[in-house]
Design a protein around this motif. Structure first.
Motif, short mmCIF file in Angstrom:
data_model
loop_
_atom_site.label_atom_id
_atom_site.label_comp_id
_atom_site.label_asym_id
_atom_site.label_seq_id
_atom_site.Cartn_x
_atom_site.Cartn_y
_atom_site.Cartn_z
N PHE A 159 113.88 41.26 58.65
CA PHE A 159 113.79 42.57 58.36
C PHE A 159 112.39 43.39 57.83
O PHE A 159 111.62 42.46 57.41
N ALA A 160 112.29 44.56 58.08
CA ALA A 160 110.94 45.22 57.74
C ALA A 160 110.57 45.34 56.40
O ALA A 160 111.52 45.51 55.47
N GLY A 161 109.24 45.04 55.99
CA GLY A 161 108.88 44.84 54.77
C GLY A 161 109.04 43.85 53.84
O GLY A 161 108.54 43.65 52.87
N TYR A 610 102.08 51.12 49.05
CA TYR A 610 102.33 52.18 49.95
C TYR A 610 102.28 51.52 51.39
O TYR A 610 101.28 50.68 51.54
N GLY A 611 102.92 51.98 52.56
CA GLY A 611 102.51 51.68 53.64
C GLY A 611 103.58 52.27 54.71
O GLY A 611 104.48 53.38 54.18
N ALA A 612 103.71 51.90 55.93
CA ALA A 612 104.50 52.33 57.20
C ALA A 612 105.22 50.90 57.68
O ALA A 612 104.67 50.19 57.67
N GLU A 613 106.61 51.38 58.14
CA GLU A 613 107.22 50.36 58.75
C GLU A 613 107.69 50.93 60.15
O GLU A 613 108.42 52.02 60.19
N LEU A 614 107.96 49.78 60.89
CA LEU A 614 108.57 50.06 62.26
C LEU A 614 109.68 48.96 62.62
O LEU A 614 109.34 47.82 62.43
N THR A 615 111.03 49.64 62.86
CA THR A 615 111.81 48.64 63.26
C THR A 615 112.55 49.29 64.64
O THR A 615 113.07 50.17 64.80
N VAL A 616 112.45 48.41 65.86
CA VAL A 616 113.00 48.51 67.08
C VAL A 616 114.31 47.54 67.16
O VAL A 616 113.65 46.39 67.22
N GLU A 617 115.39 47.98 67.25
CA GLU A 617 116.54 46.83 67.32
C GLU A 617 117.43 47.44 68.50
O GLU A 617 117.88 48.31 68.71
N LEU A 630 107.37 45.78 62.21
CA LEU A 630 106.20 45.89 62.07
C LEU A 630 105.85 46.68 60.72
O LEU A 630 106.41 47.80 60.40
N SER A 631 105.11 45.84 59.80
CA SER A 631 104.69 46.53 58.53
C SER A 631 103.61 46.48 58.14
O SER A 631 102.65 45.71 58.08
N LEU A 632 102.88 47.79 57.76
CA LEU A 632 101.58 47.76 57.24
C LEU A 632 101.53 48.26 56.11
O LEU A 632 102.24 49.42 55.46
N TYR A 633 100.70 47.68 55.01
CA TYR A 633 101.08 48.04 53.85
C TYR A 633 99.74 47.69 52.58
O TYR A 633 98.82 46.90 52.99
#
Length: 779
Positions: A159-161, A610-617, A630-633
């Protein structure tokens, strides 16, 4: 007289099964999502069935569809005045009935044409009050995901994050927060971390106590959670146990590297609606040890656990349930007689160390769900939880005698009670409110030959109250508001935490979510009640809760019926974090999990994630699934010295790809070959660099405390794979699977140490390739 006909039937069973059509039953209940009142006369139809198969719910909301071929099926559920829904890709096997508890949402648009809503990728949360940073997971996913090994903790890595860069622990790091911030719940009650070998506050353990044989659809939250979830900073793992089959007795036996496991479920008395569901597991390694065979080298581990749920419906007092999970574990290793290294700082050669770790765990309770009337129901739960650790470390001296240098014992017990009311005021308004009460107690003994000894015990009362309101402003717009109030009598801590969530679906393919709220978490009870040695002075009794503000903005896009993309942007501000009272010290509890502190602490620390997350499912469909995250934090903190630093868990990025495909073979595709994989790549954890010159001069390792957490371990990369074969027969199925952890045998860095002999910094590595096989029978 021997019955040759029986032997012939057994030998011919695979061929006879292939000659017959294998069928099974789907049954369950349909209820209103807000009031849990049964919906009478709801239509349940199996799409693409020929001839068309279906059923209508009775006065108890029950339905039953028989004679369904083995394979995957999709249900359409409709009821006048409610939003229709689809339940896609239900896996129907030959050995077990499929039992579904379905909910439907009352439509706010009366007498208008409605569109049947699909279940998407199946990740929508059970808790309708959660509109951001929450997803559900199922028993099937915990069994299918590569290297999860039926473990919910390891499954969360997809899972993201979520980050885990340590192969030997189940610690869950969410969005850069310390694992201590995660709230575990079982059947609505807070529980300790449910892992074997868990050393409270030191080590999270690495084998879950939870059996996926009992797992029901459960929720995992990573931020801005609803008001009913108190005492949590980083996330919530809300575990639900499924109900056993109340008509037929079913059994499962499986054997694998982790243990010999057996489960049973069925009715106590047929036709009464009561049921039992029980699972027991005993460590395979302990079995081999009893036979004189060692597969672990110097480290010896053994464990056993059980999971239980009983259900007793009554005519006038509602549904009573009894639940429990418990376990015992022990891990130890003996010193090596030929080791000669010794260091006066206790950073010695681990070959000369003897360690013995015994842990105990229990979470048990009884709950009642009572429907007051067609718009109100109440759930009441009373439970007891326990976690205990007895850790002893000794060292083999040059005279070949054992010196016990550390003995750590801690026991945490709690009596917990919870009452939750649900009121459906109308199709647009749902009110949920309740009270949780915890009576906490602990004993602690921390005895060391090199440090001050600490003995402590005590009790405390923790009370939470919450109210939350769901307002469906429009069919496309839902507003969630709520408040959680917590009080802890030990430090007289009071926390008032408003929460809010918004879900807006301007188009059937687009959804925007917003979550805001204050959150807090108390420290371990020992944190407040440890005294200075030989005095009555509590070192940190006046410490307040750690607190945080969460803000989450999300956007969901439905690309295709089974393909979704989700982005989330979040900001978390941590404050009132316990840090060292010494104004020159950088210590903060955001970087560790120890259950108490021997130094004075103050609530002056702050932090920021803080960050941004992307989930393609791509949800399971046409026999395959895939999920990319993808998680960038960024995760930073300030200690008492008011210097901003990276936290220990600031890896900056995490990405994963989880995918799999089933190949259906045999007549009518009744048998399955499945191939699954998970690719995980994350930035390494932070560490405090070693001062090489000072270490050489001192003849032992010296950290550069002016550069706290400026170093970073190498990136963590791991490929896990899973292959399984399942064969279905009439009322019987068997499955063989093999999970290969770290398939490429990559050496992932664990830590860095100073080598006294070479005067250089060296790397220590984690486990290599590890195959885990399992053989499972269902009947």
């Amino acid at each position: 007289m021997f019955k040759w006909s029986v032997l012939c039937s057994l030998l011919l069973m695979p061929f006879l099964a292939n000659a017959q059509q294998l069928v099974q039953t789907i049954r369950g209940t349909v209820v209103d999502e807000d009031s849990r009142v049964p919906l009478i006369g709801a239509s349940v139809v199996v799409l693409a069935s020929d001839p068309l198969k279906g059923s209508t719910t009775d006065v108890d909301g029950r339905f039953e569809i028989t004679g369904l071929p083995v394979g995957r099926h999709t249900l359409r559920v409709q009821y006048l005045g409610y939003e229709p829904r689809l339940i896609s890709e239900i896996n129907v096997g030959s050995a077990r009935e499929v039992i579904l508890d379905l909910t439907m949402v009352e439509s706010t648009r009366q007498l208008q044409e409605v569109v049947v809503k699909a279940s998407g990728n199946g990740s929508a949360p059970n808790n309708e009050m959660a509109v951001v940073s929450t997803r559900s997971f199922s028993l099937e996913q915990s069994d299918r995901f590569a290297a999860s090994i039926n473990d919910p903790s390891r499954m969360a890595l997809s899972f993201a994050g979520v980050n885990l860069t340590n192969d030997i622990t189940n610690e869950i790091v969410i969005r850069g927060n310390a694992p201590r911030g995660l709230l575990w719940r079982l059947e609505g009650i807070e529980i300790p971390t449910p892992n074997h070998f868990n050393i409270d506050g030191v080590y999270a353990g690495n084998v879950s106590l939870l059996s996926n044989n009992l797992l029901d659809q459960s929720d995992f939250s990573t931020g801005a959670f609803p008001a009913e979830y108190g005492n949590a900073l980083s996330g919530v793992y809300d575990i639900r146990l499924r109900t056993g089959n109340d008509r037929k007795r079913q059994y499962t036996v499986q054997f694998g590297l982790l243990g010999l496991e057996a489960s049973a479920e069925g009715p106590f008395v047929k036709g009464k609606g009561s049921s039992y569901l029980f699972n027991y597991r005993y460590s395979t390694l302990a079995l081999f040890k009893a036979m004189g065979v060692s597969l672990q080298g110097d480290l010896i581990t053994d464990f056993q656990d059980f999971n239980l749920k009983l259900n007793f419906p009554t005519k006038k007092a509602g549904m009573f349930s009894v639940f429990a999970i418990g376990g015992l574990s022990n891990a130890y290793f003996e010193p090596q007689m030929d080791s000669t290294k010794w260091s006066r700082t206790l950073e010695w050669d681990s070959d000369r160390e003897r360690s013995d770790n015994r842990t105990t765990f229990l979470a048990s309770g009884i709950s009642n769900r009572y429907i007051i009337n067609e718009r109100n129901y109440v759930r009441t739960t009373l439970a007891f939880t326990h976690s205990g650790t007895d850790l002893a470390h000794s060292y083999l001296t040059d005279s070949l005698t054992l010196l016990e240098f550390w003995n750590f014992k801690v026991n945490n017990n709690a009596v917990r009670a919870a009452v939750q009311f649900n009121s459906k005021l109308s199709a647009k308004h749902h009110l949920r409110y309740g009270v949780n009460y915890d009576l906490l107690s602990f004993t602690l003994s921390d005895v060391s030959v090199l440090d001050t000894n600490y003995l402590a015990s005590g009790m405390g009362h923790f009370v939470q109250g919450y109210v939350q309101h769901k307002f469906r402003v429009l069919e496309e717009l839902t507003l969630i508001t709520g408040i959680n109030v917590s009080y802890f009598d030990i430090n007289h801590g009071l926390s008032i935490e408003p929460r809010a969530g918004l879900s807006w679906q301007p188009h059937r393919r687009h959804r925007i979510g917003l979550g805001l709220g204050l959150h807090s978490r108390q420290e371990n009870l020992a944190f407040y009640l440890v005294k200075e040695q030989d005095t009555d002075h509590f070192i940190n009794r006046s410490l307040d809760f750690s607190r945080a503000f969460h803000a989450v903005l999300s956007y969901d896009l439905t690309i295709l019926p089974r393909l979704t993309a989700k982005t989330e942007f979040y900001w978390q501000y941590l404050y009132a974090v316990p840090v060292a009272a010494d104004r020159t010290n950088s210590y903060s509890v955001v970087n560790d999990n120890f259950p108490y502190q021997k130094r004075p602490m103050v609530n002056d620390g702050i932090g920021m994630n803080y960050g941004a997350e992307l989930t393609v499912e791509k949800g399971f469909g046409k026999n395959w699934y895939a999920m990319y995250t993808l998680s960038l934090y960024e995760s930073r903190y300030q200690g008492s010295d008011e210097v901003w630093r990276s936290t220990r868990f600031n890896g900056n990025y995490v990405t994963s790809l989880t995918a799999g495909k089933d190949f259906r073979i045999g007549k009518e595709g009744r048998h399955v070959i499945g191939i699954n994989m998970k690719l995980f790549w994350a930035g390494g954890n932070r560490y405090t660099p070693i001062d090489i010159e000072a270490s050489i001069a001192e003849g032992e390792q010296v950290r550069d405390r002016d550069r706290e957490y400026e170093g970073r371990l190498d990136d963590y990369f791991r490929l896990d794979t899973r292959v399984h074969f399942r064969q279905n027969f009439k009322k019987f199925a068997w499955e063989f699977s093999i999970d290969i952890q770290n398939t490429t045998n990559r050496k992932n860095e664990f830590k860095r140490r100073f080598d006294v002999e070479t005067g250089t910094e060296t790397k220590r590595y984690q486990q290599g390739i590890l195959p885990v096989a399992r053989l499972r029978f269902e009947f």
